[in-house]
Write an enzyme that holds these catalytic residues in place. Structure first.
Site, PDB file in Angstrom:
ATOM      1  N   TRP A 168     -24.309-152.782   7.269  1.00 20.37           N
ATOM      2  CA  TRP A 168     -24.883-151.562   7.842  1.00 20.37           C
ATOM      3  C   TRP A 168     -25.727-151.847   9.088  1.00 20.37           C
ATOM      4  O   TRP A 168     -26.320-150.924   9.662  1.00 20.37           O
ATOM      5  CB  TRP A 168     -25.755-150.858   6.795  1.00 20.37           C
ATOM      6  CG  TRP A 168     -24.984-150.008   5.854  1.00 20.37           C
ATOM      7  CD1 TRP A 168     -24.459-150.363   4.646  1.00 20.37           C
ATOM      8  CD2 TRP A 168     -24.634-148.632   6.048  1.00 20.37           C
ATOM      9  NE1 TRP A 168     -23.812-149.296   4.069  1.00 20.37           N
ATOM     10  CE2 TRP A 168     -23.905-148.222   4.905  1.00 20.37           C
ATOM     11  CE3 TRP A 168     -24.871-147.699   7.065  1.00 20.37           C
ATOM     12  CZ2 TRP A 168     -23.404-146.926   4.758  1.00 20.37           C
ATOM     13  CZ3 TRP A 168     -24.388-146.416   6.910  1.00 20.37           C
ATOM     14  CH2 TRP A 168     -23.664-146.039   5.774  1.00 20.37           C
ATOM     15  N   CYS A 196     -18.767-140.885   5.105  1.00 20.57           N
ATOM     16  CA  CYS A 196     -17.307-140.953   5.212  1.00 20.57           C
ATOM     17  C   CYS A 196     -16.685-140.720   3.838  1.00 20.57           C
ATOM     18  O   CYS A 196     -15.761-139.937   3.700  1.00 20.57           O
ATOM     19  CB  CYS A 196     -16.873-142.302   5.775  1.00 20.57           C
ATOM     20  SG  CYS A 196     -17.391-142.573   7.480  1.00 20.57           S
ATOM     21  N   ARG A 235     -13.403-138.419   3.921  1.00 23.46           N
ATOM     22  CA  ARG A 235     -13.034-137.587   5.071  1.00 23.46           C
ATOM     23  C   ARG A 235     -12.519-138.418   6.232  1.00 23.46           C
ATOM     24  O   ARG A 235     -11.695-137.979   7.036  1.00 23.46           O
ATOM     25  CB  ARG A 235     -14.238-136.763   5.533  1.00 23.46           C
ATOM     26  CG  ARG A 235     -15.366-137.618   6.090  1.00 23.46           C
ATOM     27  CD  ARG A 235     -16.434-136.860   6.856  1.00 23.46           C
ATOM     28  NE  ARG A 235     -17.416-137.793   7.375  1.00 23.46           N
ATOM     29  CZ  ARG A 235     -17.338-138.383   8.568  1.00 23.46           C
ATOM     30  NH1 ARG A 235     -16.327-138.129   9.371  1.00 23.46           N
ATOM     31  NH2 ARG A 235     -18.272-139.226   8.958  1.00 23.46           N
ATOM     32  N   TYR A 266     -26.062-141.914   1.896  1.00 25.01           N
ATOM     33  CA  TYR A 266     -25.501-141.888   0.542  1.00 25.01           C
ATOM     34  C   TYR A 266     -26.526-141.927  -0.587  1.00 25.01           C
ATOM     35  O   TYR A 266     -26.537-141.055  -1.458  1.00 25.01           O
ATOM     36  CB  TYR A 266     -24.521-143.051   0.362  1.00 25.01           C
ATOM     37  CG  TYR A 266     -23.334-142.992   1.277  1.00 25.01           C
ATOM     38  CD1 TYR A 266     -22.255-142.155   0.990  1.00 25.01           C
ATOM     39  CD2 TYR A 266     -23.281-143.764   2.430  1.00 25.01           C
ATOM     40  CE1 TYR A 266     -21.161-142.089   1.832  1.00 25.01           C
ATOM     41  CE2 TYR A 266     -22.193-143.699   3.282  1.00 25.01           C
ATOM     42  CZ  TYR A 266     -21.130-142.866   2.977  1.00 25.01           C
ATOM     43  OH  TYR A 266     -20.040-142.796   3.821  1.00 25.01           O
ATOM     44  N   GLU A 324     -24.379-153.282  -1.793  1.00 24.99           N
ATOM     45  CA  GLU A 324     -24.380-151.950  -1.197  1.00 24.99           C
ATOM     46  C   GLU A 324     -24.346-150.877  -2.283  1.00 24.99           C
ATOM     47  O   GLU A 324     -25.077-149.886  -2.223  1.00 24.99           O
ATOM     48  CB  GLU A 324     -23.177-151.783  -0.267  1.00 24.99           C
ATOM     49  CG  GLU A 324     -23.148-150.411   0.407  1.00 24.99           C
ATOM     50  CD  GLU A 324     -21.825-150.091   1.061  1.00 24.99           C
ATOM     51  OE1 GLU A 324     -21.827-149.643   2.213  1.00 24.99           O
ATOM     52  OE2 GLU A 324     -20.768-150.274   0.399  1.00 24.99           O
ATOM     53  N   ASP A 349     -11.699-146.021   7.997  1.00 19.93           N
ATOM     54  CA  ASP A 349     -11.300-147.197   8.772  1.00 19.93           C
ATOM     55  C   ASP A 349     -10.489-148.064   7.808  1.00 19.93           C
ATOM     56  O   ASP A 349     -11.045-148.804   7.001  1.00 19.93           O
ATOM     57  CB  ASP A 349     -12.557-147.918   9.266  1.00 19.93           C
ATOM     58  CG  ASP A 349     -12.274-149.233   9.980  1.00 19.93           C
ATOM     59  OD1 ASP A 349     -11.132-149.719   9.932  1.00 19.93           O
ATOM     60  OD2 ASP A 349     -13.227-149.794  10.566  1.00 19.93           O
TER      61      ASP A 349
END
Length: 301
Positions: A80, A183, A203, A133, A58, A206
């Site tokens: 994803w 996130c 921000r 991203y 990733e 999980d």
């Protein structure tokens, strides 16, 4: 990884119940910070097995500016998949026929992933997550932020502007379509006494499923950039906005907290690589990783 376990305990014991976009429900706090000294070991959670292969692929996917899950699924990484798959079901009026996480949903997911691998046109239409991203890191309104920050660390290490932002308000509505707005939304580097540190602002977190990946990913990124800029690794500082435990993860949380920790492993990186964009998966080796077994939990989509 005491810092991570303390965060989980704090949310469990002091968090407030809060509704969320997924309608799952959370136990949530606002504002928290963890600090990891990267010279003391690689911060990979040991109370459950964490899939480093997924984290590395990733991160390399982000660094190359890619936003299509095809690279990930070709390398056996499925972290994803749920978002574009659910978007495809919705766009093709199949969502009602495949309730989330049902046996039929899981079987249809395999069909979706195989088509991403085999069908160029399908992958282009349904495998791309939009300007998430990788796009923002490498092409934020035409600016290659990642390349720029590496050069700035080399040329002006005392700068207070060593920042990469994934939060682009103009693109948020586009990201929502088939993926998620970032996130982990902004990170900043800091150089002192020949050491490179990184602080991430996340921000939304999980904490059970995602945060172990986030810690490891940004620790690796810091190690990589330290190497190519001729610096030693410093600290990784992880700062949170909304840090939460999903209500359907609480049994897994108790299992995690019941386990003893092991010493941190080491991440060996090929010392011959001196360009951030030249790293490949084979340049990394995890050494002395001892962990308990994995603990599965559903992803809130």
């Amino acid at each position: 990884m005491k810092q991570y376990l303390d965060l989980i305990k704090h949310i469990r014991d002091h968090g407030v119940k809060k509704e969320d976009r997924t309608a799952t429900g959370t136990q949530s706090i606002f504002g928290h910070q963890m600090r990891f000294d990267l010279s003391q070991g690689f911060p990979l959670v040991t109370t459950k097995k964490v899939h480093l292969k997924s984290i590395l692929h990733e991160l390399l996917w982000f660094i190359r500016g890619d936003t299509n899950i095809r690279y990930l699924v070709e390398n056996g990484v499925g972290i994803w998949n749920d978002w574009p798959y659910q978007s495809w079901l919705r766009e093709t009026d199949q969502e009602a026929d495949f309730p989330m996480y049902s046996p039929e949903w899981k079987a249809k997911m395999k069909e979706f992933i195989q088509r991403i691998k085999d069908d160029d046109e399908f992958a282009q239409q349904y495998g791309d997550l939009g300007p998430v991203y990788g796009h923002q890191w490498r092409n934020f309104e035409g600016v290659d932020q990642l390349a720029q920050v590496v050069e700035d660390i080399k040329s002006n290490p005392d700068s207070r502007r060593l920042i990469v932002s994934a939060w682009n308000p103009k693109d948020i509505p586009v990201m929502v379509k088939s993926g998620l707005p970032p996130c982990h939304s902004l990170f900043q580097f800091y150089v002192t006494e020949g050491r490179l540190s990184c602080q991430l602002y996340q921000r939304s977190a999980d904490v059970f499923l995602g945060v172990p990946f986030n810690i490891a990913s940004y620790a690796i990124l810091t190690l990589m950039i330290a190497q190519v800029t001729g610096l030693e690794p410093g600290d990784f500082v992880h700062t949170f906005g909304d840090a939460h435990l999903y209500s359907n993860h609480m049994d897994q949380v108790e299992e995690l907290l019941s386990r003893e920790t092991y010493p941190l492993p080491t991440l060996a990186i090929n010392p011959a690589v001196d360009n951030l964009f030249d790293f490949v998966f084979e340049d990394f080796e995890l050494l002395d990783y001892q962990s308990h077994g994995p603990i599965s939990a559903p992803v809130a989509v």
